[in-house]
Each structure stands twice: as C-alpha cells, then as structure tokens.
Write a protein that holds these residues in place. Sequence first.
Motif: not given
Length: 489
Positions: A464-465, A156, A122, A124, A138-141
């Motif tokens: 960001d991750s 996403r 993931v 994110f 968080g939000y999945v990119r």
Amino acid sequence: MKKYVSFFTKIAMLLLTLQACQKDQDDVIVSSVTPSANLEVQNFIWKGLNQYYLWQTDVPNLADNRFASQTALDAFLVNYKVPKDLFDALRVNSNTDRFSWMVDDYVTLEQSLQGTSKNNGVEFGLSYKPNSTSEVFGYVRYIIPNSDAATKNIKRGEMFTAVNGTQLTVSNYESLLYGSNDSYTLNMADYNGTTISSNGKTVELTKTTLTENPILVKNVVTIGTKKIGYLMYNGFYADFDLQLNTAFGEFKSQGITDLVLDLRYNGGGSVRTATYLASMITGQFTGKVFAKQQWNSKINAYFEKEDPNGLRNFFTDKIGSTPINSVNMTKVFILTTKSTASASELIINGLKPHINVVQIGDLTVGKNVGSVTLYDSPDFGPNNKNTKHKYAMQPIVLKIVNSEGFGDYFNGLTPTHELKETISTYGVLGDVNEPLFKLAIAKITGTGKMSTQSTGKQFDFFKDSNSMKPFGNQMYLEKAPAGLQKALD
C-alpha cells in the motif's frame, strides 16, 4: 506532561551513571577524541545505535566492549564508505527489525512525521493481477483534499495497471510511482470478472509539497436511540492534536452514544498523540497506565530499578494546558485492514484492558515497536546538530505493551469480526452503507445478523502507499532523550 518530561530527565541521569561506570573500564570507548573527519557520520551511527538500538545486545559489533578506543572504532568504521551500508550492517536480521531506517536529509524526515511530503494526493493499494505473481495493479483508496488529484477525474475504487504506459510489476512499481519524476500519468483499468485490462482512461498527476490533515471524515449518524460518531483518522500527526481534540468536542456536544474509529489506512505516528486519542475516547482513566515502554537492556534495567513509571504512558486529561474532550466510551468499534499499523495498533492493544474494543475488518500489520529520531548532535537531539551533513536515524528503540504487559502481536491483531475490503464493494467512506461501517452499525444497533464474508472479488494484497513511503508505518517518540553523548565521553 510532567511524567513525559520526567522520562527524558531520567534518561539523562541514566546516561551520566553509565558515564561514571564506563570511565573505570579500559575496554569500553570512553574517549572524547574526535573521529576522523571523513568518518563523522559513521561515528554518529555507531554511537547512536550502541546507546539506543532495541536489539543492541544482539549485535556483536555494537557491544559496549567491542572497541578499546576511538582509534579501534575508526579502523572498523573506515570499511563502510557509504553510511547506510554501516547502518544496515549494524542491524539485526530483517525478519526481526523490519522498520529501522536512516535518511540523508533530516528536514524531509521531520516533515514526513507531521504528514508533509511530496504527494499527488492519490492514496492507493497494490495487489497481484489474477493468475500472476509478477504483474500488479493499483486501486484508489482515497484522495487527499487540496491535492493535485483532488482537481482531477479520479476517485476511490478506480483501478490502474500502468504508469506512463508501462505495466506495473513487483520489480518496477517503486521506480514508476516513487521515482525522481514528480509528474506521471496513470493508465486506468477495469475488471471484467476474469481479467484486469486498460479502459483507455488516463489521469495526469503532479506531486506537490502537501500536508495531509489526518481527519478525513467525521460525522454523526442517528439510528433509533443510537447516536453514532464516525471518525476516519489516517495518521497520528502531533501538529493536528488540537484539531483532533476539537473533533471529539463536537462528538461530545452532540451526545454520541457510540463511537466508530476508522483506522483502516492509518500507518501510525506519534506515541504521545495515540495516548491523547485514547484519553479522548475514554476520560474515566486519567492517571492510569495506557502503555508501557520496553527499551534495550541497559536503559530498561535502570528504569525498572529507579523509576518504573518513567517507562509508562498515562491516560491524561490535557494536551499541554488544553483540556481534553473525552467521550467516556466503555466500548469502541475500530475498523482495520492490512494497512493498519503501529500507533493504530497501540490504540487497539492499549485500550483493551480498560474498555471493550470491537475490531472489525482485516488482520493488522503487526508493528509493536517504536522509534525516535537521532541527530548527529551532543545529545542526539535536534539542537546543535553537526552542520557538515544532514544525516539522521530513525532506529527502533522500544517495544510497547499494554498495561497488562501484552504486546506480542508481531503477526498482527486479529479482528473480532472479519470483513475484508473488496474494490467492487468499496462504498463511500463514512456512509452508512459502506460495508465496514455498515457492519459496525449492525453490531451497535443489533439490527440483524450480517454475513462477515465479503461478496466482492478478493485480490492478493501486495503493498500500500503508506508502506511504500520512506517514512510510512511509523510509531515514534517526539524527541530523543537528552544527555546521551555525555555517556560516551
């Protein structure tokens, strides 16, 4: 390639010259006396930074004449029982040097620089929750193919507010997302226009040793007379150079008229790979300067006098013996966000003096400096390493500018057309209706004026991750110049 190898040969010559000069100075460490057994790591740190660190002259304790003998150096080093404490103490302030780091296991470091890590798949971003300065969500990119997440019900654009039921905050996100546990559960959430709250969905994820192919999406879309190549590229990993070249071979065979390079989540990587990519995008500038390297004063002064080309990266037509597939663009459209960093920024800045670069998206990170891996070995390279430990350093050793000498983008590169991503309007990566790609298409085809303002909710960005990974947002040389230790004997 010959020019690349020549650079390291010249470094060795420089260091031999430094050796000869140093032997006439009583106030410079020239002794080959072995440091105390319990100070081997500390000794490696000091000597490596003394020779390589970009800001060496700005750190008094790294001065060439700071210690008169190995004994005097040992007396200083003994105050730092923890190696990382010494490494941090020998750096300039964190506002200037945001990116130097060291590790206690160079195997993990080497793997990470080629896209291999413990990862659940993931990728994110994190932003502040509305009206909060402490809670984040968080939000999945995107989801990395062949990962654990690729087998789960997560995609996403989805949001999460907690890990194992614990709300994410600015103080606990690292321990929750990057702690010692390889498995955790994400608590998913929705945004109702005012608040972000749990929706009851959970996703169990497990980290595995995963190698990410940086070529995530590649396609060609035809609109009228335009054949537009689109490439989402997420990391400058040398192990995938030939696959990248194959992708451009496909663009070339399909006769693309325009190119959209999506670097919105690309935190960087190899300088050499960036030079290859720039050569694939163009092709008409072989042998011309793509970028210039600026090292610390003692290395830089030598090259400026003896071999100015030794500090330059040139457009090329080969990867080793493999011909580069160039598409001869005179204009390129590059998509960026606040996660676009280092080698990605080098592509933008390095191409600007040669072709028209149209940057679409958001302001980039602003990483105009590069590093190299230093090992505890006679020449600080990967061979003949000290077998008593696995420490290695990745200090900033150079600043990179373009052929015109510009490289002052510490605060990021400003887009030609601003369009910030919003979660509610994410869209499918590579789809013609995805907002950033759609705007690029509109600029290419001239199909009408488009607003550069996003209609979705914009949340305050936090992390960001890529930047949260120990080895994220890097721009590096493939190997350290040889012969460094000889200058210290």
